[in-house]
Design a protein around this motif. Structure first.
Motif, short mmCIF file in Angstrom:
data_model
loop_
_atom_site.label_atom_id
_atom_site.label_comp_id
_atom_site.label_asym_id
_atom_site.label_seq_id
_atom_site.Cartn_x
_atom_site.Cartn_y
_atom_site.Cartn_z
N VAL A 74 0.83 -1.20 0.00
CA VAL A 74 0.00 0.00 0.00
C VAL A 74 0.87 1.27 0.00
O VAL A 74 0.61 2.22 -0.73
CB VAL A 74 -0.96 -0.02 1.23
N GLY A 75 1.93 1.24 0.81
CA GLY A 75 2.81 2.42 0.87
C GLY A 75 3.44 2.71 -0.49
O GLY A 75 3.50 3.86 -0.94
N LEU A 76 3.88 1.65 -1.18
CA LEU A 76 4.53 1.85 -2.48
C LEU A 76 3.51 2.31 -3.53
O LEU A 76 3.80 3.19 -4.36
CB LEU A 76 5.22 0.56 -2.93
N HIS A 77 2.33 1.74 -3.49
CA HIS A 77 1.30 2.16 -4.44
C HIS A 77 0.85 3.58 -4.15
O HIS A 77 0.51 4.33 -5.06
CB HIS A 77 0.12 1.18 -4.43
N ARG A 78 0.87 3.96 -2.88
CA ARG A 78 0.52 5.34 -2.55
C ARG A 78 1.56 6.30 -3.14
O ARG A 78 1.22 7.34 -3.68
CB ARG A 78 0.45 5.51 -1.03
N ALA A 79 2.83 5.91 -3.05
CA ALA A 79 3.88 6.75 -3.64
C ALA A 79 3.62 6.92 -5.14
O ALA A 79 3.68 8.03 -5.68
CB ALA A 79 5.26 6.13 -3.40
N ALA A 80 3.31 5.81 -5.80
CA ALA A 80 3.06 5.87 -7.26
C ALA A 80 1.82 6.71 -7.55
O ALA A 80 1.80 7.51 -8.50
CB ALA A 80 2.88 4.45 -7.81
N TYR A 81 0.80 6.57 -6.73
CA TYR A 81 -0.43 7.34 -6.93
C TYR A 81 -0.14 8.84 -6.77
O TYR A 81 -0.57 9.66 -7.59
CB TYR A 81 -1.50 6.89 -5.92
N LEU A 82 0.58 9.19 -5.73
CA LEU A 82 0.84 10.61 -5.46
C LEU A 82 1.69 11.22 -6.58
O LEU A 82 1.46 12.35 -7.00
CB LEU A 82 1.54 10.79 -4.11
N LEU A 83 2.67 10.44 -7.07
CA LEU A 83 3.51 10.97 -8.15
C LEU A 83 2.69 11.21 -9.42
O LEU A 83 2.92 12.16 -10.15
CB LEU A 83 4.65 9.99 -8.44
N TYR A 84 1.74 10.33 -9.64
CA TYR A 84 0.89 10.47 -10.82
C TYR A 84 -0.03 11.68 -10.66
O TYR A 84 -0.18 12.50 -11.56
CB TYR A 84 0.06 9.20 -10.99
N THR A 85 -0.64 11.78 -9.47
CA THR A 85 -1.68 12.79 -9.26
C THR A 85 -1.09 14.18 -9.01
O THR A 85 -1.70 15.18 -9.36
CB THR A 85 -2.56 12.36 -8.06
N HIS A 86 0.08 14.23 -8.37
CA HIS A 86 0.67 15.53 -8.03
C HIS A 86 2.07 15.62 -8.63
O HIS A 86 2.99 16.11 -7.98
CB HIS A 86 0.74 15.70 -6.51
N VAL A 127 11.25 6.71 0.06
CA VAL A 127 10.76 5.52 0.77
C VAL A 127 11.87 5.07 1.72
O VAL A 127 13.01 4.85 1.28
CB VAL A 127 10.41 4.38 -0.21
N VAL A 128 11.55 4.97 3.00
CA VAL A 128 12.55 4.55 3.98
C VAL A 128 12.22 3.13 4.46
O VAL A 128 11.10 2.87 4.91
CB VAL A 128 12.56 5.50 5.21
N GLY A 129 13.18 2.23 4.32
CA GLY A 129 12.98 0.84 4.75
C GLY A 129 14.00 0.46 5.81
O GLY A 129 14.96 1.20 6.05
N LEU A 187 8.07 -0.04 -7.68
CA LEU A 187 7.77 1.28 -8.25
C LEU A 187 8.17 1.38 -9.73
O LEU A 187 7.37 1.89 -10.53
CB LEU A 187 8.41 2.38 -7.40
N PRO A 188 9.34 0.87 -10.13
CA PRO A 188 9.62 0.89 -11.57
C PRO A 188 8.56 0.14 -12.39
O PRO A 188 8.17 0.57 -13.47
CB PRO A 188 10.98 0.21 -11.68
N ALA A 189 8.03 -0.98 -11.85
CA ALA A 189 7.00 -1.71 -12.58
C ALA A 189 5.75 -0.86 -12.73
O ALA A 189 4.96 -1.05 -13.66
CB ALA A 189 6.66 -3.02 -11.86
N LEU A 190 5.57 0.08 -11.82
CA LEU A 190 4.41 0.97 -11.91
C LEU A 190 4.76 2.23 -12.70
O LEU A 190 4.00 3.20 -12.72
CB LEU A 190 3.93 1.35 -10.50
N GLY A 199 8.74 15.95 -0.67
CA GLY A 199 7.32 16.30 -0.65
C GLY A 199 6.48 15.23 0.02
O GLY A 199 5.42 15.51 0.57
N HIS A 200 6.96 13.99 -0.04
CA HIS A 200 6.25 12.91 0.65
C HIS A 200 7.25 11.84 1.06
O HIS A 200 8.15 11.52 0.29
CB HIS A 200 5.17 12.29 -0.23
N VAL A 201 7.10 11.33 2.26
CA VAL A 201 7.99 10.27 2.73
C VAL A 201 7.14 9.08 3.20
O VAL A 201 6.18 9.25 3.94
CB VAL A 201 8.88 10.77 3.90
N VAL A 202 7.51 7.90 2.71
CA VAL A 202 6.87 6.65 3.15
C VAL A 202 7.88 5.97 4.08
O VAL A 202 9.02 5.71 3.67
CB VAL A 202 6.58 5.72 1.95
N VAL A 203 7.49 5.71 5.32
CA VAL A 203 8.41 5.05 6.26
C VAL A 203 7.86 3.68 6.60
O VAL A 203 6.78 3.57 7.20
CB VAL A 203 8.51 5.79 7.61
#
Ligand SMILES: Nc1ncnc2c1ncn2[C@@H]1O[C@H](COP(=O)(O)OP(=O)(O)OP(=O)(O)O)[C@@H](O)[C@H]1O
Length: 686
Positions: free
Chosen positions: A210-222, A233-235, A248-251, A464-468
């Motif tokens: 979900v976190g990775l798809h959210r990153a892809a969604y936000l990049l697309y939308t904003h 993305v912090v792992g 993310l590359p696949a998306l 602009g956005h960080v996924v942890v």
């Protein structure tokens, strides 16, 4: 509600619907090829070097996006919405595909038009007449399944294709889940950019996905906004980053930074490990106050007037005025209304120098002179001004400051008075001072402290956005390091309190969210587990009352009789080689998980039995098909088959060993074998 009608699930070439959809798939593939060719052919207008560079970067990015996963079908679903006359049909895929006339052939899954595909139900059809899902075998479209939402039919997430896709065994690196994102996951993926979210989710509920798809969604939308500020993305470690790096590359998103806290804070070379008690203290948020005092406390009061030279004339600046300059700047650095307004230490030093020069300029102007800006700047850089700044507002090196605190008990005592006890101060002391700052035996926790100081010296550029991910394990000081990279942006925090294994583990999220600088972040639960079969999840969940009493247990999306095997053994070696040998012959990945200290021994046993295995390491290299995995590295990963070797040893290896065991027991997609010579922890015994 009536069930969805049955549809072919095997190839049926005579079905006209299937034939039409296959034609559409072929058309989409052709259009994608043309789009690729067009992207290659974009002429370089050659306006200037900068424009060429930007164009080149945009082109290669677009090519990468279009080239991703050539074998992946261009769409996976379709929606039919009520139109003026005929229904409006959209095929939903990983990225937009259009034909030569510019008309859409496939709609990107992130577009607003795609949302009903994920959210519509019979009770709330969201304008849809029908939702169609496609089944593929070897890239061929072989089946489809319809839900006639307008007629009150939905499958409530139990459709055969949906179930097959969700339950499909996974091996190798993590894959995207765009075709099957569930409504509660979709709510999080598509939450507004400004909204920070904390997802508390049991193992395998899809937090990372979900976190990775959210990153892809936000990049697309904003895209415009985030292209400037970026997404991070912090792992938890490099093995984990390696596991997720393909998603993310696949998306189509190739520009997201992926890092660990260690790589973000790598300003000094880490060569040592702290004793647990010392690590705990260094991660404590009180350390931020100690460092703040140490830095700003180094500023001294001016004790004399200063003479500065401006275009050949000397001007004296009185002590009181100098004190006012310094006080005002120090206040601006330490008590700004908000973080963004604070004057950082290094900027304060520059402003002080400039303040003196400006003051001299005003004196000169009052006497009828008119010095140029260049002359004023020269004064700010003059030896007298620099000497004054060095004396009252000394230049500081981040590592140097932490080094001084740890080697000079008096200095530490001044900064830590009333914040740390004397015993705590003693814990921080380096009895043998290193030869130099560079030669110091820094630990990971020290690196975070050095980064904290660096963040006070100069503003850290913010994303602009960080996924942890795996955020439950971060120390408050590590959270602050992440927060510094956030700037004014928003956060997606992912984690599970039941999997918290670090010494900073907390019983609720508030401390973590506060340290991340977003205390008001809403916590959203995910409770449906997609990875682990029900039999295995129920077994692991027996630990929950002891490790996370307040948390609801997850429910598994599927059951697989026989997925769990408990094998008490007299000696480990023989049965271990036998079990791993059997699993190695099956398709998919196998993880043999043991206490960190046992890895070499387990590798030895398996290699001696002629099995091709390799230990999983944290150097970012690809895992072997059969990996021996230290329990300390397994968080966030999954394997088709998992063999857990001696749970008691895993529990005994660390203070939060039961939490670690819970993590270990929840990594299997298809089967889990628990081999134990010693007794299992009591909670796991019937
Ligand atoms: N909607 C979905 N459709 C298909 N697969 C899914 C879905 N949601 C999650 N999964 C799969 O379930 C597995 C677990 O997902 P993920 O690793 O994101 O869970 P997690 O909550 O981060 O787990 P953990 O806390 O144990 O690390 C992955 O293989 C993921 O692809």
């Amino acid at each position: 509600m009536p069930p969805a009608p049955a549809h072919p699930t095997a190839a049926d070439p005579t079905d006209p619907v299937l034939a039409a959809e296959r034609d559409h798939l072929a058309q989409a593939a052709e259009c994608l090829t043309s789009m690729r060719a067009a992207a290659v052919a974009v002429a370089d207008a050659g306006v200037d070097a900068w424009a060429s560079e930007r164009l080149g970067a945009a082109r290669s990015e677009r090519l990468l996006a279009l080239a991703a996963d050539p074998g992946v079908p261009a769409f996976f679903g379709r929606t039919d919405a009520a139109g003026d006359t005929d229904p409006e049909t959209f095929h939903i895929g990983r990225r937009h595909v259009r034909d030569a006339a510019g008309d859409p052939v496939v709609i990107d899954w992130r577009a607003p038009m795609s949302r009903p595909f994920y959210q519509a139900s019979a009770t709330e059809p969201q304008g849809l007449l029908r939702r169609r899902r496609f089944g593929f075998a070897d890239g061929e479209l072989t089946s489809y399944e319809d839900e006639l939402l307008a007629d009150g039919q939905d499958d409530g997430g139990t459709g055969e294709l949906l179930r097959q896709e969700i339950e499909r065994p996974r091996s190798g690196p993590m894959r995207d889940i765009v075709a099957t994102i569930q409504p509660d996951q979709d709510d999080i993926v598509r939450a507004p950019l400004a909204e920070s979210i904390c997802v508390q989710g049991a193992p395998g509920t899809g937090k990372t996905a979900v976190g990775l798809h959210r990153a892809a969604y936000l990049l697309y939308t904003h895209g415009d906004q985030l292209a400037r500020t970026g997404v991070l993305v912090v792992g938890p470690n490099r093995a984990f980053l390696r596991y997720i790096e393909q998603v993310l590359p696949a998306l189509g998103e190739v520009e997201v930074d992926q890092a660990t806290v260690a790589s973000l804070t790598a300003r000094v070379t880490v060569r040592a490990q702290d004793e647990p008690a010392v690590a705990v203290l260094k991660g404590d948020p009180r350390m931020a106050e100690v460092l703040r005092r140490a830095l700003w406390g180094g500023i001294r009061k001016p004790t004399d007037s200063v003479q500065v030279t401006l275009s050949g004339r000397k001007y004296r600046i009185g002590e009181d005025r100098l004190k006012r300059f310094v006080d005002d700047l120090r206040r601006a650095g330490t008590s700004g209304v908000d973080e963004q307004q604070l004057v950082h230490y290094a900027a304060g030093r520059e402003r002080l120098a400039m303040g003196l020069a400006e003051y001299a300029r005003r004196l000169k102007e009052a006497g009828g002179g008119s010095p140029t800006d260049a002359e004023t700047r020269r004064t700010a850089r003059s030896a007298e001004v620099r000497a004054f700044c060095d004396a009252v507002w000394p230049a500081v090196d981040a590592g140097g400051l932490v080094h001084d605190l740890f080697t000079d008990p008096e200095r530490l005592a001044r900064a830590a008075r009333g914040v740390l006890t004397e015993e705590e101060q003693a814990l921080l002391h380096w009895p043998k001072p290193p030869r130099s700052v560079r030669a110091a035996r820094w630990t990971a926790a020290d690196a975070v402290l050095v980064d904290e100081v660096a963040g006070m010296l100069e503003r850290t550029p913010g994303y602009g956005h960080v996924v942890v991910d795996e955020a439950q394990d971060l120390s408050p000081m590590e959270c602050r390091a992440v927060a510094r990279r956030l700037g004014a942006g928003s956060l997606t925090v992912l984690g599970d309190l039941a999997q918290a294994t670090s010494p900073w583990s907390v019983a609720d999220w508030s401390q973590t969210l506060t340290a991340l600088g977003r205390p008001a972040t809403a916590v959203r639960p995910l409770t449906r587990g997609y990875r682990v079969p029900g039999e295995v999840l129920d077994f692991a969940n027996r630990l929950l009352p002891a490790i996370a009493p307040g948390l609801a247990a997850a429910t598994a999306a599927r059951r697989e009789p026989g997925a769990l095997q408990l094998r008490p053994v007299g000696t480990l070696a023989g049965p271990l080689a036998e079990v791993v040998g059997e699993l190695a012959a099956r398709p998919g990945s196998t993880g043999v998980v043991c206490a960190d200290a046992s890895v070499a021994e387990v590798v030895g046993v398996l290699t001696a039995a002629g099995l091709d295995v390799a230990p999983l390491t944290d150097d970012g290299s690809a895992p072997a098909r059969v990996s021996v995995v230290p329990a300390g590295l397994v968080k966030g990963l999954e394997f088709d088959h998992v063999v857990v070797v001696e749970p008691a040893a895993i529990v005994a290896a660390e203070p939060r060993g039961l939490h670690r065991l819970y993590v270990v027991l929840t990594r299997a997609v298809s089967s889990l074998v628990v081999l134990h010579h010693a007794d299992l922890p009591g909670l796991l015994v019937d």
